[in-house]
Design a protein around this motif. Structure first.
Motif, PDB file in Angstrom:
ATOM      1  N   GLY A 526       2.129  10.819   2.365  1.00  0.00           N
ATOM      2  CA  GLY A 526       3.564  10.653   2.607  1.00  0.00           C
ATOM      3  C   GLY A 526       3.831   9.389   3.413  1.00  0.00           C
ATOM      4  O   GLY A 526       4.673   8.554   3.049  1.00  0.00           O
ATOM      5  N   HIS A 527       3.066   9.251   4.499  1.00  0.00           N
ATOM      6  CA  HIS A 527       3.231   8.090   5.374  1.00  0.00           C
ATOM      7  C   HIS A 527       2.910   6.796   4.607  1.00  0.00           C
ATOM      8  O   HIS A 527       3.616   5.783   4.734  1.00  0.00           O
ATOM      9  N   ALA A 528       1.839   6.848   3.810  1.00  0.00           N
ATOM     10  CA  ALA A 528       1.430   5.655   3.056  1.00  0.00           C
ATOM     11  C   ALA A 528       2.550   5.221   2.104  1.00  0.00           C
ATOM     12  O   ALA A 528       2.861   4.029   1.991  1.00  0.00           O
ATOM     13  N   TRP A 529       3.176   6.185   1.432  1.00  0.00           N
ATOM     14  CA  TRP A 529       4.292   5.846   0.534  1.00  0.00           C
ATOM     15  C   TRP A 529       5.464   5.273   1.325  1.00  0.00           C
ATOM     16  O   TRP A 529       6.069   4.279   0.935  1.00  0.00           O
ATOM     17  N   ASP A 530       5.785   5.944   2.459  1.00  0.00           N
ATOM     18  CA  ASP A 530       6.928   5.466   3.251  1.00  0.00           C
ATOM     19  C   ASP A 530       6.708   4.017   3.667  1.00  0.00           C
ATOM     20  O   ASP A 530       7.620   3.190   3.592  1.00  0.00           O
ATOM     21  N   GLU A 531       5.491   3.719   4.089  1.00  0.00           N
ATOM     22  CA  GLU A 531       5.216   2.342   4.542  1.00  0.00           C
ATOM     23  C   GLU A 531       5.264   1.349   3.381  1.00  0.00           C
ATOM     24  O   GLU A 531       5.824   0.265   3.498  1.00  0.00           O
ATOM     25  N   ALA A 532       4.657   1.769   2.261  1.00  0.00           N
ATOM     26  CA  ALA A 532       4.608   0.845   1.112  1.00  0.00           C
ATOM     27  C   ALA A 532       6.017   0.563   0.593  1.00  0.00           C
ATOM     28  O   ALA A 532       6.313  -0.554   0.157  1.00  0.00           O
ATOM     29  N   LEU A 533       6.874   1.582   0.669  1.00  0.00           N
ATOM     30  CA  LEU A 533       8.227   1.410   0.112  1.00  0.00           C
ATOM     31  C   LEU A 533       9.202   0.767   1.101  1.00  0.00           C
ATOM     32  O   LEU A 533      10.380   0.591   0.778  1.00  0.00           O
ATOM     33  N   THR A 534       8.704   0.433   2.291  1.00  0.00           N
ATOM     34  CA  THR A 534       9.553  -0.330   3.214  1.00  0.00           C
ATOM     35  C   THR A 534       8.849  -1.623   3.648  1.00  0.00           C
ATOM     36  O   THR A 534       9.312  -2.304   4.558  1.00  0.00           O
ATOM     37  N   ALA A 535       7.748  -1.938   2.978  1.00  0.00           N
ATOM     38  CA  ALA A 535       6.937  -3.077   3.415  1.00  0.00           C
ATOM     39  C   ALA A 535       7.629  -4.407   3.125  1.00  0.00           C
ATOM     40  O   ALA A 535       8.525  -4.483   2.291  1.00  0.00           O
ATOM     41  N   ASP A 536       7.151  -5.445   3.827  1.00  0.00           N
ATOM     42  CA  ASP A 536       7.749  -6.767   3.631  1.00  0.00           C
ATOM     43  C   ASP A 536       6.990  -7.571   2.582  1.00  0.00           C
ATOM     44  O   ASP A 536       7.213  -8.762   2.437  1.00  0.00           O
ATOM     45  N   ARG A 537       6.080  -6.931   1.895  1.00  0.00           N
ATOM     46  CA  ARG A 537       5.303  -7.618   0.854  1.00  0.00           C
ATOM     47  C   ARG A 537       4.679  -6.583  -0.095  1.00  0.00           C
ATOM     48  O   ARG A 537       4.673  -5.398   0.229  1.00  0.00           O
ATOM     49  N   PRO A 538       4.158  -7.017  -1.219  1.00  0.00           N
ATOM     50  CA  PRO A 538       3.520  -6.069  -2.135  1.00  0.00           C
ATOM     51  C   PRO A 538       2.329  -5.353  -1.482  1.00  0.00           C
ATOM     52  O   PRO A 538       1.620  -5.929  -0.644  1.00  0.00           O
TER      53      PRO A 538
END
Ligand SMILES: Cc1ncc(C[n+]2csc(CCOP(=O)(O)OP(=O)(O)O)c2C)c(N)n1
Length: 592
Positions: A526-538
């Motif tokens: 869950g956390h990994a998705w949240d971070e990836a979907l708010t990240a400043d890069r791919p």
């Protein structure tokens, strides 16, 4: 300085509104490369790592933009590399134009270096339109037709331009004998069906008591009409894989995907219906449609060469989906008996809770279904989702609940490995402001996805929204085929062919400046998705998933089960597979 054929080619592409050419250089197109330089990179030359990826990027771009995708490669090897991507376009009905170089006219027929008989080679893939340009006056007409035919027939077309022709001074076709002037533009017709046919279709549909609708990618753009017809007829709607994004999975009567990768409610609806309405789909697996003498059926399709196949339809309506459904709606009688619809909705609700239970089954280390299950509610409503060919296609089809304006696709008909990452790049160029998520197996990453991460790294700063997530199903196995071997052939896992070398996809991503995150515990997802979907890069999510979780359809045949059991008896992974298989299948029974 005189305008060359190459300069004119790029100016004409610009006039057609083409802003990107997905390409790779070589001396067969050197003059065109010079023209890109002179034109200040307009259209933009989007360099990939391999021409097949350029073609996939053009396909992804076209699938998600609705415009033509253009790819380019040098003569000989470059043109050969494009082929698999062009076949992907051909089989999924996607408008793509390929422009390839060829040796100079003076060398042709001389077995010259990189001289390949491209007309013969491209004859099948570009059967809708293929031309070699031999004089400048031919170019506008050939290019305009290549684009118009690609768009109108939704097919790949190709132009072969010998290197010396690219250098010639451009001169337009004149008002003269054997000259073919040309023009820009193309207004799509709204293809209305024959009214008598619509009347017959309405009578057939009104007579049905248990109506099933099968919607494919041809129903895109007819969402409101499809919903209205489903409401009037009290029908459920199953979606072919390429039509996953035509109707929201939040509608209670949408049964989801159909077929080998499909859902149980779709299977049951087709098994029990008495009437079938197919809209914009040439779904090939007839065994998942009603039995041949079971249902009366109507088909709607834009393309007359695709109606009447796969099922004994009584009425075949040729027309645009929205226009045809709009003609049908006033003639349909609203259902007063809602039993069939209630039954479908009950099955759909049960199905989604089963999917949740199956995703939450513990596995070693991460259940692949949970990767998708955790992503599903987190995916932004405007996201674009792609899957590669492999086990990810199963979970994409069954676990993801599409909603809002979400778009999605995969290599539906060619089912080639490898388009996941390049499609995501094409999607980003089509919609730089939308988040894109790709689900890709580790085999597909090793085949070409790793290299295409470098392409992402090269271009991502141009995108208004930098979010592009590549979720890798890291199972060290060519898992889909491992399971097919077990289920279809009763063959145990052959280690030499199936096991993959271990690679850290996250470390690779980090090493080139992207975000790389390794997930080895389902609690991290869950956390990994949240971070990836708010990240400043791919971001690359390198998720260590369990290869023993079976992607077997919920309606596997007894023969497939027997084959699997027989294969497992001789399979060195048998205990893990049996344990995961039983735990997963138990969810289908336990919840209900
Ligand atoms: C170009 C190509 N080669 C081979 C195949 C056959 N094939 C289909 S799925 C698959 C395995 C994919 O493995 P991976 O990418 O690791 O995904 P997994 O199924 O393990 O999740 C293979 C070999 C194919 N469809 N396309």
């Amino acid at each position: 300085m005189a305008t060359t054929v190459a300069d004119f080619l790029l100016s004409r592409l610009r006039e057609w509104g083409v802003e990107h050419v997905f390409a790779y250089p070589g001396d067969g197109i050197n003059e065109i490369l010079g023209a890109f330089g002179r034109a200040d990179d307009q259209p933009a030359f989007i360099q990939s790592r391999h021409e097949e990826m350029s073609a996939f990027e053009a396909v992804g771009f076209a699938k998600f933009s609705g415009q033509v995708g253009v790819c380019m490669a040098t003569s000989g090897p470059g043109a050969i590399h494009l082929l698999n991507g062009l076949y992907d376009a051909k089989l999924d009905h996607v408008p793509v134009v390929a422009i390839v170089g060829q040796t100079a006219r003076s060398a042709m027929g001389g077995s010259y270096q990189q001289e390949v008989d491209l007309i013969s080679l491209y004859k099948d893939v570009a059967s809708d339109y293929l031309q070699m340009i031999t004089v400048p006056e031919q170019l506008p007409n050939a290019l305009d037709r290549a684009i118009r035919i690609a768009m109108s027939r939704r097919a790949p077309t190709a132009l072969i331009i010998p290197s010396d022709v690219q250098e010639l001074e451009y001169s337009p076709p004149g008002h003269a004998f054997k000259q073919v002037p040309s023009s820009l533009g193309f207004d799509r017709p709204q293809l209305a069906p024959d009214q008598a046919g619509v009347q017959r279709a309405a009578e057939l549909l009104n007579a049905g008591t248990k109506v099933a609708i099968l919607a494919g990618q041809g129903a895109r753009g007819a969402t409101a009409e499809l919903q209205e017809v489903a409401e009037l007829l009290g029908a459920g709607v199953a979606k072919a894989l390429l039509g996953k994004d035509v109707l929201s999975d939040e509608l209670p009567y949408v049964t989801g995907s159909i077929g080998l990768l499909g859902t149980r409610p779709s299977y049951e609806m087709m098994r029990d219906c008495d009437t079938l309405l197919t809209v914009g789909s040439s779904f090939p697996y007839t065994q998942f449609m009603p039995a041949l003498d079971q249902a009366r059926a109507v088909q709607i399709d834009l393309d007359p060469s695709f109606v009447g196949m796969r099922y004994p339809y009584e009425v075949n309506l040729v027309g645009d989906a929205a226009t045809t459904l709009r003609a049908l709606i006033p003639l349909l009688e609203p259902r007063s008996d809602h039993d069939w619809r209630r039954r479908i909705e009950g099955h759909v609700a049960d199905w989604w809770s089963t999917m949740e239970s199956e995703a939450m089954v513990d596995a070693d280390p991460v259940n692949p279904m949970r990767l998708f299950h955790e992503a599903s509610p987190r995916l932004p409503e405007d996201s674009i989702v792609v899957a590669d060919s492999g086990s990810s296609a199963n979970w994409y089809a069954r676990q993801l609940k599409f909603r809002g304006s979400m778009r999605g696709s995969l290599s539906g008909t060619l089912a080639t490995m490898g388009p996941g990452v390049p499609y995501s790049i094409g999607a980003k160029f089509a919609h730089p402001g939308r988040p894109v998520v790709a689900f890709v197996g580790d085999g597909a990453m090793q085949m070409n996805g790793l290299a295409e991460l470098i392409t992402i790294h090269r271009h991502w700063k141009r995108w208004a929204d930098p979010r592009l997530v590549v979720a890798v199903l890291h199972n060290n196995d060519l898992n889909q085929v491992t399971w097919e071997l077990r289920a279809m052939g009763g063959t145990p896992k052959f280690v030499e062919s199936q096991v993959l070398p271990d690679v850290s996809y996250a470390d690779f991503a980090s090493s080139i400046g992207l975000r790389g995150v390794t997930v080895t515990d389902p609690g991290q997802l869950g956390h990994a998705w949240d971070e990836a979907l708010t990240a400043d890069r791919p971001t690359v999510l390198d998720v260590h998933v369990d290869p023993d979780v079976p992607p077997i359809p919920p309606h596997a045949t007894l023969q497939q089960m027997e084959n699997t059991a027989a294969a497992l008896f001789r399979d060195e992974d048998r205990w893990g597979v049996i344990k995961e298989g039983i735990k997963t299948k138990a969810q289908e029974m336990l919840t209900h």
